[in-house]
Design a protein around this motif. Structure first.
Motif, PDB file in Angstrom:
ATOM      1  N   TRP A 209      13.191 -40.102  11.606  1.00 55.78           N
ATOM      2  CA  TRP A 209      12.510 -39.767  12.860  1.00 55.78           C
ATOM      3  C   TRP A 209      11.097 -40.356  12.883  1.00 55.78           C
ATOM      4  O   TRP A 209      10.635 -40.853  13.907  1.00 55.78           O
ATOM      5  N   THR A 210      10.416 -40.312  11.744  1.00 55.49           N
ATOM      6  CA  THR A 210       9.071 -40.900  11.655  1.00 55.49           C
ATOM      7  C   THR A 210       9.147 -42.395  11.908  1.00 55.49           C
ATOM      8  O   THR A 210       8.316 -42.957  12.636  1.00 55.49           O
ATOM      9  N   LEU A 211      10.153 -43.043  11.332  1.00 57.22           N
ATOM     10  CA  LEU A 211      10.347 -44.479  11.555  1.00 57.22           C
ATOM     11  C   LEU A 211      10.632 -44.748  13.032  1.00 57.22           C
ATOM     12  O   LEU A 211      10.055 -45.665  13.621  1.00 57.22           O
ATOM     13  N   LEU A 212      11.497 -43.954  13.647  1.00 53.21           N
ATOM     14  CA  LEU A 212      11.815 -44.137  15.057  1.00 53.21           C
ATOM     15  C   LEU A 212      10.555 -44.022  15.919  1.00 53.21           C
ATOM     16  O   LEU A 212      10.314 -44.859  16.787  1.00 53.21           O
ATOM     17  N   HIS A 213       9.741 -43.008  15.655  1.00 55.74           N
ATOM     18  CA  HIS A 213       8.519 -42.817  16.442  1.00 55.74           C
ATOM     19  C   HIS A 213       7.529 -43.963  16.225  1.00 55.74           C
ATOM     20  O   HIS A 213       6.856 -44.378  17.174  1.00 55.74           O
ATOM     21  N   LEU A 214       7.458 -44.486  15.013  1.00 54.82           N
ATOM     22  CA  LEU A 214       6.588 -45.631  14.751  1.00 54.82           C
ATOM     23  C   LEU A 214       7.074 -46.846  15.537  1.00 54.82           C
ATOM     24  O   LEU A 214       6.279 -47.550  16.164  1.00 54.82           O
ATOM     25  N   ILE A 215       8.366 -47.089  15.528  1.00 58.66           N
ATOM     26  CA  ILE A 215       8.940 -48.207  16.284  1.00 58.66           C
ATOM     27  C   ILE A 215       8.602 -48.075  17.763  1.00 58.66           C
ATOM     28  O   ILE A 215       8.258 -49.053  18.433  1.00 58.66           O
ATOM     29  N   GLU A 216       8.652 -46.848  18.268  1.00 60.96           N
ATOM     30  CA  GLU A 216       8.386 -46.629  19.689  1.00 60.96           C
ATOM     31  C   GLU A 216       6.914 -46.784  20.063  1.00 60.96           C
ATOM     32  O   GLU A 216       6.590 -46.803  21.245  1.00 60.96           O
ATOM     33  N   THR A 217       6.025 -46.950  19.086  1.00 60.46           N
ATOM     34  CA  THR A 217       4.618 -47.224  19.421  1.00 60.46           C
ATOM     35  C   THR A 217       4.429 -48.673  19.836  1.00 60.46           C
ATOM     36  O   THR A 217       3.405 -49.010  20.417  1.00 60.46           O
ATOM     37  N   GLY A 218       5.396 -49.509  19.539  1.00 62.36           N
ATOM     38  CA  GLY A 218       5.329 -50.913  19.909  1.00 62.36           C
ATOM     39  C   GLY A 218       5.778 -51.130  21.334  1.00 62.36           C
ATOM     40  O   GLY A 218       6.149 -50.186  22.037  1.00 62.36           O
ATOM     41  N   PRO A 219       5.745 -52.379  21.765  1.00 63.03           N
ATOM     42  CA  PRO A 219       6.215 -52.689  23.112  1.00 63.03           C
ATOM     43  C   PRO A 219       7.689 -52.309  23.243  1.00 63.03           C
ATOM     44  O   PRO A 219       8.522 -52.770  22.480  1.00 63.03           O
ATOM     45  N   ASN A 220       7.962 -51.425  24.178  1.00 59.20           N
ATOM     46  CA  ASN A 220       9.336 -50.965  24.378  1.00 59.20           C
ATOM     47  C   ASN A 220       9.966 -51.697  25.542  1.00 59.20           C
ATOM     48  O   ASN A 220       9.279 -52.140  26.429  1.00 59.20           O
ATOM     49  N   PRO A 221      11.243 -51.755  25.581  1.00 60.83           N
ATOM     50  CA  PRO A 221      12.184 -51.346  24.547  1.00 60.83           C
ATOM     51  C   PRO A 221      12.515 -52.499  23.619  1.00 60.83           C
ATOM     52  O   PRO A 221      12.409 -53.662  24.010  1.00 60.83           O
TER      53      PRO A 221
END
Length: 99
Positions: free
Chosen positions: A59-71
């Motif tokens: 979940w921490t990894l997912l949230h970190l990924i979502e800090t970048g340009p989505n999607p």
């Protein structure tokens, strides 16, 4: 790509629930990555999901990924895809980022 991201990528996918010693090291590596991540970093980090939620570290990894340009996933990864890739995609759809 920043060195912190490269170090995390070099360690490979997150371990499963049966890895205790490696878990602390992976958490430290993940926490060392400053947010937000770049698009390239986010796409690369998406390859690091393991077989389960790794005691919540996924979940921490997912949230970190979502800090970048989505999607980072603009098409449905399909039913055979890793559950975390499916989550990233469905969260982008639910957030209105992907039709």
């Amino acid at each position: 790509m920043r060195p912190e991201v490269q170090a995390f990528l070099a360690a490979g996918p997150l371990p499963g629930w049966d890895a205790s010693e490696e878990l602390d090291r992976r958490v430290q590596q993940l926490e060392a990555i400053p947010a937000p991540v770049t698009g390239d970093e986010a796409r690369a980090l998406a390859s690091c999901f393991g077989p389960d939620d790794c005691y919540g570290v996924a979940w921490t990894l997912l949230h970190l990924i979502e800090t970048g340009p989505n999607p980072i996933l603009t098409t449905d990864p399909g039913p055979d895809a890793n559950e975390w890739h499916q989550r990233l995609y469905s969260r982008a759809v639910n957030g209105g980022l992907v039709p």
